[in-house]
Scaffold this motif. Structure first.
Motif, PDB file in Angstrom:
ATOM      1  N   ILE A  69      15.502  33.131 -36.325  1.00 47.58           N
ATOM      2  CA  ILE A  69      15.927  33.601 -34.970  1.00 47.58           C
ATOM      3  C   ILE A  69      15.867  32.555 -33.866  1.00 47.58           C
ATOM      4  CG2 ILE A  69      15.830  35.421 -33.426  1.00 47.58           C
ATOM      5  CD1 ILE A  69      14.966  37.220 -35.521  1.00 47.58           C
ATOM      6  N   PHE A  70      16.681  32.283 -33.031  1.00 46.82           N
ATOM      7  CA  PHE A  70      16.689  31.579 -31.760  1.00 46.82           C
ATOM      8  C   PHE A  70      16.329  32.293 -30.518  1.00 46.82           C
ATOM      9  CE2 PHE A  70      18.599  28.197 -34.283  1.00 46.82           C
ATOM     10  CZ  PHE A  70      17.994  27.191 -33.958  1.00 46.82           C
ATOM     11  N   ALA A  71      15.571  32.046 -29.715  1.00 43.39           N
ATOM     12  CA  ALA A  71      15.300  32.948 -28.499  1.00 43.39           C
ATOM     13  C   ALA A  71      14.968  31.946 -27.091  1.00 43.39           C
ATOM     14  CB  ALA A  71      14.288  33.905 -28.699  1.00 43.39           C
ATOM     15  N   ASN A  72      14.862  32.867 -26.114  1.00 38.09           N
ATOM     16  CA  ASN A  72      14.207  31.977 -24.905  1.00 38.09           C
ATOM     17  C   ASN A  72      13.243  32.622 -24.193  1.00 38.09           C
ATOM     18  OD1 ASN A  72      17.335  31.270 -25.093  1.00 38.09           O
ATOM     19  ND2 ASN A  72      16.350  29.706 -23.594  1.00 38.09           N
ATOM     20  N   ILE A  73      12.139  31.758 -23.720  1.00 37.32           N
ATOM     21  CA  ILE A  73      11.014  32.145 -23.138  1.00 37.32           C
ATOM     22  C   ILE A  73      11.209  31.631 -21.473  1.00 37.32           C
ATOM     23  CG2 ILE A  73       9.505  30.294 -23.748  1.00 37.32           C
ATOM     24  CD1 ILE A  73       7.030  32.374 -23.970  1.00 37.32           C
ATOM     25  N   GLN A  74      10.633  32.385 -20.641  1.00 34.18           N
ATOM     26  CA  GLN A  74      10.646  31.917 -19.190  1.00 34.18           C
ATOM     27  C   GLN A  74       9.427  31.937 -18.776  1.00 34.18           C
ATOM     28  OE1 GLN A  74      13.979  33.499 -16.408  1.00 34.18           O
ATOM     29  NE2 GLN A  74      12.256  34.500 -15.440  1.00 34.18           N
ATOM     30  N   GLU A  75       9.010  30.822 -18.037  1.00 34.33           N
ATOM     31  CA  GLU A  75       7.641  30.730 -17.177  1.00 34.33           C
ATOM     32  C   GLU A  75       7.953  29.899 -16.014  1.00 34.33           C
ATOM     33  OE1 GLU A  75       4.882  27.689 -16.138  1.00 34.33           O
ATOM     34  OE2 GLU A  75       6.093  27.249 -17.810  1.00 34.33           O
ATOM     35  N   SER A  76       7.554  30.435 -15.041  1.00 39.80           N
ATOM     36  CA  SER A  76       7.464  29.999 -13.674  1.00 39.80           C
ATOM     37  C   SER A  76       9.083  29.666 -13.400  1.00 39.80           C
ATOM     38  CB  SER A  76       6.844  28.590 -13.364  1.00 39.80           C
ATOM     39  OG  SER A  76       5.578  28.935 -13.341  1.00 39.80           O
ATOM     40  N   HIS A  77      10.017  30.605 -13.771  1.00 37.70           N
ATOM     41  CA  HIS A  77      11.502  30.559 -13.470  1.00 37.70           C
ATOM     42  C   HIS A  77      12.179  29.442 -14.228  1.00 37.70           C
ATOM     43  CE1 HIS A  77       9.514  32.700  -9.882  1.00 37.70           C
ATOM     44  NE2 HIS A  77      10.372  33.631 -10.532  1.00 37.70           N
ATOM     45  N   GLN A  78      11.514  28.829 -15.048  1.00 38.84           N
ATOM     46  CA  GLN A  78      12.287  28.005 -15.995  1.00 38.84           C
ATOM     47  C   GLN A  78      12.206  28.371 -17.469  1.00 38.84           C
ATOM     48  OE1 GLN A  78      11.349  23.684 -15.637  1.00 38.84           O
ATOM     49  NE2 GLN A  78       9.934  24.178 -13.995  1.00 38.84           N
ATOM     50  N   ARG A  79      13.276  28.149 -18.255  1.00 32.48           N
ATOM     51  CA  ARG A  79      13.467  28.635 -19.425  1.00 32.48           C
ATOM     52  C   ARG A  79      13.403  27.469 -20.732  1.00 32.48           C
ATOM     53  NH1 ARG A  79      17.828  33.804 -19.351  1.00 32.48           N
ATOM     54  NH2 ARG A  79      16.775  34.726 -17.596  1.00 32.48           N
ATOM     55  N   LEU A  80      12.686  27.978 -21.983  1.00 31.25           N
ATOM     56  CA  LEU A  80      12.649  26.989 -22.899  1.00 31.25           C
ATOM     57  C   LEU A  80      13.035  27.880 -24.193  1.00 31.25           C
ATOM     58  CD1 LEU A  80      11.865  24.222 -23.889  1.00 31.25           C
ATOM     59  CD2 LEU A  80       9.856  25.189 -24.697  1.00 31.25           C
ATOM     60  N   GLN A  81      14.068  27.167 -24.958  1.00 26.15           N
ATOM     61  CA  GLN A  81      14.363  27.840 -26.410  1.00 26.15           C
ATOM     62  C   GLN A  81      13.272  27.805 -27.418  1.00 26.15           C
ATOM     63  OE1 GLN A  81      18.585  27.800 -28.181  1.00 26.15           O
ATOM     64  NE2 GLN A  81      17.557  26.252 -29.323  1.00 26.15           N
ATOM     65  N   PHE A  82      13.302  28.738 -28.025  1.00 26.50           N
ATOM     66  CA  PHE A  82      12.220  28.626 -29.081  1.00 26.50           C
ATOM     67  C   PHE A  82      12.778  29.239 -30.506  1.00 26.50           C
ATOM     68  CE2 PHE A  82      11.077  32.859 -27.369  1.00 26.50           C
ATOM     69  CZ  PHE A  82      10.662  33.513 -28.376  1.00 26.50           C
ATOM     70  N   TYR A  83      12.171  28.927 -31.507  1.00 29.79           N
ATOM     71  CA  TYR A  83      12.689  29.090 -32.785  1.00 29.79           C
ATOM     72  C   TYR A  83      11.748  29.698 -33.697  1.00 29.79           C
ATOM     73  CZ  TYR A  83      14.539  27.858 -37.654  1.00 29.79           C
ATOM     74  OH  TYR A  83      15.081  27.903 -38.901  1.00 29.79           O
ATOM     75  N   VAL A  84      12.009  30.881 -34.406  1.00 27.15           N
ATOM     76  CA  VAL A  84      10.968  31.480 -35.201  1.00 27.15           C
ATOM     77  C   VAL A  84      11.766  31.802 -36.613  1.00 27.15           C
ATOM     78  CG1 VAL A  84       9.563  32.583 -33.479  1.00 27.15           C
ATOM     79  CG2 VAL A  84      11.659  33.895 -34.398  1.00 27.15           C
ATOM     80  N   LYS A  85      10.972  31.388 -37.680  1.00 25.75           N
ATOM     81  CA  LYS A  85      11.407  31.547 -39.182  1.00 25.75           C
ATOM     82  C   LYS A  85      10.294  32.062 -39.788  1.00 25.75           C
ATOM     83  CE  LYS A  85      13.363  28.758 -42.786  1.00 25.75           C
ATOM     84  NZ  LYS A  85      13.602  27.293 -43.261  1.00 25.75           N
ATOM     85  N   MET A  86      10.781  33.312 -40.757  1.00 25.98           N
ATOM     86  CA  MET A  86       9.722  33.976 -41.215  1.00 25.98           C
ATOM     87  C   MET A  86       8.919  33.217 -42.150  1.00 25.98           C
ATOM     88  SD  MET A  86      10.352  37.643 -43.488  1.00 25.98           S
ATOM     89  CE  MET A  86      11.031  37.064 -44.889  1.00 25.98           C
ATOM     90  N   ASP A  87       9.432  32.229 -42.862  1.00 30.40           N
ATOM     91  CA  ASP A  87       8.358  31.441 -43.889  1.00 30.40           C
ATOM     92  C   ASP A  87       7.681  30.623 -43.271  1.00 30.40           C
ATOM     93  OD1 ASP A  87      10.147  32.475 -45.801  1.00 30.40           O
ATOM     94  OD2 ASP A  87      11.402  30.676 -46.092  1.00 30.40           O
ATOM     95  N   GLU A  88       7.796  30.262 -41.642  1.00 27.08           N
ATOM     96  CA  GLU A  88       6.956  29.526 -41.157  1.00 27.08           C
ATOM     97  C   GLU A  88       5.931  30.301 -40.344  1.00 27.08           C
ATOM     98  OE1 GLU A  88       8.819  26.685 -38.958  1.00 27.08           O
ATOM     99  OE2 GLU A  88      10.208  25.870 -40.697  1.00 27.08           O
ATOM    100  N   LEU A  89       6.461  31.458 -40.051  1.00 27.97           N
ATOM    101  CA  LEU A  89       5.546  32.221 -39.160  1.00 27.97           C
ATOM    102  C   LEU A  89       4.923  33.426 -40.020  1.00 27.97           C
ATOM    103  CD1 LEU A  89       5.330  32.541 -35.845  1.00 27.97           C
ATOM    104  CD2 LEU A  89       6.975  34.335 -35.696  1.00 27.97           C
ATOM    105  N   THR A 111       5.351  23.301 -32.317  1.00 30.23           N
ATOM    106  CA  THR A 111       5.548  21.784 -32.169  1.00 30.23           C
ATOM    107  C   THR A 111       7.016  21.794 -31.619  1.00 30.23           C
ATOM    108  OG1 THR A 111       6.338  21.514 -34.445  1.00 30.23           O
ATOM    109  CG2 THR A 111       4.083  20.812 -33.748  1.00 30.23           C
ATOM    110  N   LEU A 112       7.275  20.736 -30.846  1.00 34.45           N
ATOM    111  CA  LEU A 112       8.719  20.459 -30.249  1.00 34.45           C
ATOM    112  C   LEU A 112       9.766  19.838 -31.315  1.00 34.45           C
ATOM    113  CD1 LEU A 112       9.201  21.301 -27.406  1.00 34.45           C
ATOM    114  CD2 LEU A 112       9.071  18.805 -26.708  1.00 34.45           C
ATOM    115  N   MET A 113      11.029  20.456 -31.113  1.00 39.07           N
ATOM    116  CA  MET A 113      11.890  19.533 -31.882  1.00 39.07           C
ATOM    117  C   MET A 113      13.381  19.859 -30.921  1.00 39.07           C
ATOM    118  SD  MET A 113      13.161  22.695 -34.530  1.00 39.07           S
ATOM    119  CE  MET A 113      14.206  24.305 -34.069  1.00 39.07           C
ATOM    120  N   LEU A 114      14.339  18.804 -31.721  1.00 44.47           N
ATOM    121  CA  LEU A 114      15.638  19.040 -30.934  1.00 44.47           C
ATOM    122  C   LEU A 114      16.647  19.778 -31.885  1.00 44.47           C
ATOM    123  CD1 LEU A 114      15.848  15.603 -29.449  1.00 44.47           C
ATOM    124  CD2 LEU A 114      15.839  17.678 -28.211  1.00 44.47           C
ATOM    125  N   THR A 115      17.552  20.634 -31.718  1.00 44.00           N
ATOM    126  CA  THR A 115      18.444  21.223 -32.296  1.00 44.00           C
ATOM    127  C   THR A 115      19.604  20.298 -32.739  1.00 44.00           C
ATOM    128  OG1 THR A 115      19.680  22.165 -30.844  1.00 44.00           O
ATOM    129  CG2 THR A 115      17.684  23.679 -31.318  1.00 44.00           C
TER     130      THR A 115
END
Length: 499
Positions: A69-89, A111-115
């Motif tokens: 699943i891809f999702a977005n998190i917001q901190e200090s009114h800025q957003r960053l995409q994150f990625y969760v995968k059952m096999d890794e999480l 860790t950081l990655m580029l899609t």
């Protein structure tokens, strides 16, 4: 069951399931290593090093289902995409994520990655729920009507936004930007004054005698002392007392309270800045005023030019200066200086321009200027040399009989500052305040009450000084191009919801 109640109930059920899993949905802390802003600024290095990052914020979007699943998190009114995968999480943590909703606060490590599309994304290895939101954030609702798509967006409704500013700030980054800019303006002003040897001070909000402005106060009662107090309408008289006491340059950002109407440029509780400088006059205050505006514009926009209220404004110093009389005669085309009192009274009557209290030529002059000229003053300008009836706290003009050394600054048709060469003659001050009392008895609604302690302070000796007051809210409105004062006050004055 209405939709909001239904959604809240579903979230409460999820909250119960989370607790059954032995997870505290409201833990005490989470240690962050980075902000979203720092991640974006250092993305190249962080992608190369692949170090573990820890961030926290509010879940704002979820895309996809299944085991990745891809999702977005917001901190200090800025957003960053994150990625969760059952096999890794891991199954347990992945199940926890599936019990999370938009609006929940999460702590993420990874860790950081580029899609494939090049979007910066946090590949999550560890996830914590930091706060479960049981009330859903509002979302736009779409309705087809007469062949058109109409969007009903609760967070665009001003009434909702002003009452629930916390939701407004969460969902509208442009609103949050305005309030960050407001803070930047205040800090720019503070830095300028400190660099010019002004001392920041604090004065009373509760005053037994209000003064320093022509305004109607709020009244309250102190039970222990058994006396009435007034909420401050101005801090002027206290700041002047401090100059008497040897603080030769003082300033204060202050909350004032005036029991007046509410409109797009007035709120009963508002922020003002006043500062006073010994051995200066109103000419010195003009330099401070235009320099402060110039520095604030440069801080926000990188230039002295900006768009505001439908106009392109340039606050570069020096500003134009005109007298009040020149304004009436040149801008409004009214030959005031050659008119008799009867002609002036007829002018007021014809235009339904009301005087506050008994007629005087000076007060009539001010009313004519306010009614006929103010709205036409678009570019920044100092209107100087007011009639002596307009203020009891100002020195007489050194060369113009019947005038005082006062200016008001205007921009976009709004008054933005008021300044004097301050009166420091205690005998004259006593007489003028006594006259204010008499004018109040004669029916003038907003006059200065008599303050014996203030006069007494002057009798010990008050140096000549210049003083100025700014409306910070209007300043923010103009510099951020906001049309309503409620859009620059985090929690504006409003009726109770169910009154």
């Amino acid at each position: 069951m209405d939709d909001l109640h239904d959604q809240t109930q579903i979230r409460l059920e999820k909250l119960g399931k989370i607790k059954e899993l032995g997870i505290n949905p409201y833990p005490w802390q989470f240690q962050c290593t980075h902000s979203i802003d720092s991640i974006r600024h250092n993305a190249t290095e962080l992608l190369e090093k692949q170090e573990i990052l820890a961030i926290a914020g509010r879940l704002m979007a979820v895309r996809g289902k299944g085991k990745a699943i891809f999702a977005n998190i917001q901190e200090s009114h800025q957003r960053l995409q994150f990625y969760v995968k059952m096999d890794e999480l891991g199954a347990d943590m992945f199940d926890l994520f599936n019990l999370c909703d938009i609006g929940d606060f999460l702590g993420l490590r990874g860790t950081l990655m580029l899609t494939k599309t090049g979007e910066l994304t946090l590949r999550v290895q560890h996830l914590e729920l930091l706060s479960k939101a049981i009330r859903p954030l509002p979302v736009p609702k779409v309705k087809e009507q007469d062949g058109q798509t109409i969007v009903f967006d609760q967070v665009r409704d001003k009434e909702f936004r002003y009452r629930q500013r916390y939701v407004d700030l969460t969902l509208n980054a442009e609103v949050a930007k305005v309030f960050r800019q407001r803070s930047q303006i205040i800090q720019t002003i503070r830095q300028y004054l400190l660099e010019n040897d002004f001392l920041e001070v604090e004065t009373p909000t509760l005053q037994s005698i209000y003064g320093g402005a022509n305004a109607t106060p709020f009244k309250t009662h102190h039970n222990a002392l058994g006396i009435d107090f007034f909420m401050r309408i101005s801090n002027e008289l206290y700041l002047k007392r401090l100059v008497v006491g040897g603080f030769e340059r003082v300033f204060e950002f202050v909350k004032n309270f005036r029991n007046e109407g509410i409109d797009r440029t007035h709120n009963p509780e508002f922020t003002a800045l006043e500062f006073y400088q010994a051995y200066a006059d109103y000419q010195d205050m003009m330099v401070h005023c235009e320099t402060l505006w110039e520095q604030c514009a440069l801080s926000l926009h990188g230039t002295t030019e900006f768009e505001s209220q439908g106009h392109k404004i340039d606050v570069k110093a020096p500003w134009k200066r005109i007298t009040m009389l020149e304004g009436i005669e040149q801008i409004a085309g009214i030959p005031f200086s050659g008119m008799s009192d009867d002609e002036i009274k007829n002018l007021l009557l014809q235009n339904q321009w009301a005087l506050n209290g008994e007629y005087s030529r000076g007060m009539a002059m001010q009313v004519v200027f306010e009614e006929a000229c103010e709205a036409k003053l678009i570019q920044p300008v100092f209107v100087v040399d007011y009639p002596e009836e307009s203020s009891p706290l100002c020195k007489k003009h050194r060369t113009k009989p019947g005038m005082i050394e006062r200016f008001e600054a205007y921009m976009c048709g709004w008054e933005i500052a008021n300044a004097y060469s301050e009166l420091n003659d205690p005998v004259a001050q006593r007489r003028l305040l006594e006259q204010q009392v008499e004018r109040g008895r004669a029916g003038e609604q907003e006059t200065h009450p008599y303050d014996e302690d203030f006069v007494r302070s002057m009798e010990y000796g008050m140096p000549p000084m210049g003083g100025i007051g700014f409306g910070i809210d209007r300043m923010v409105m103009l510099l951020t191009n906001q049309a309503n004062i409620r859009d620059v006050i985090l929690f504006p004055t409003m009726r109770p919801e169910h009154s």
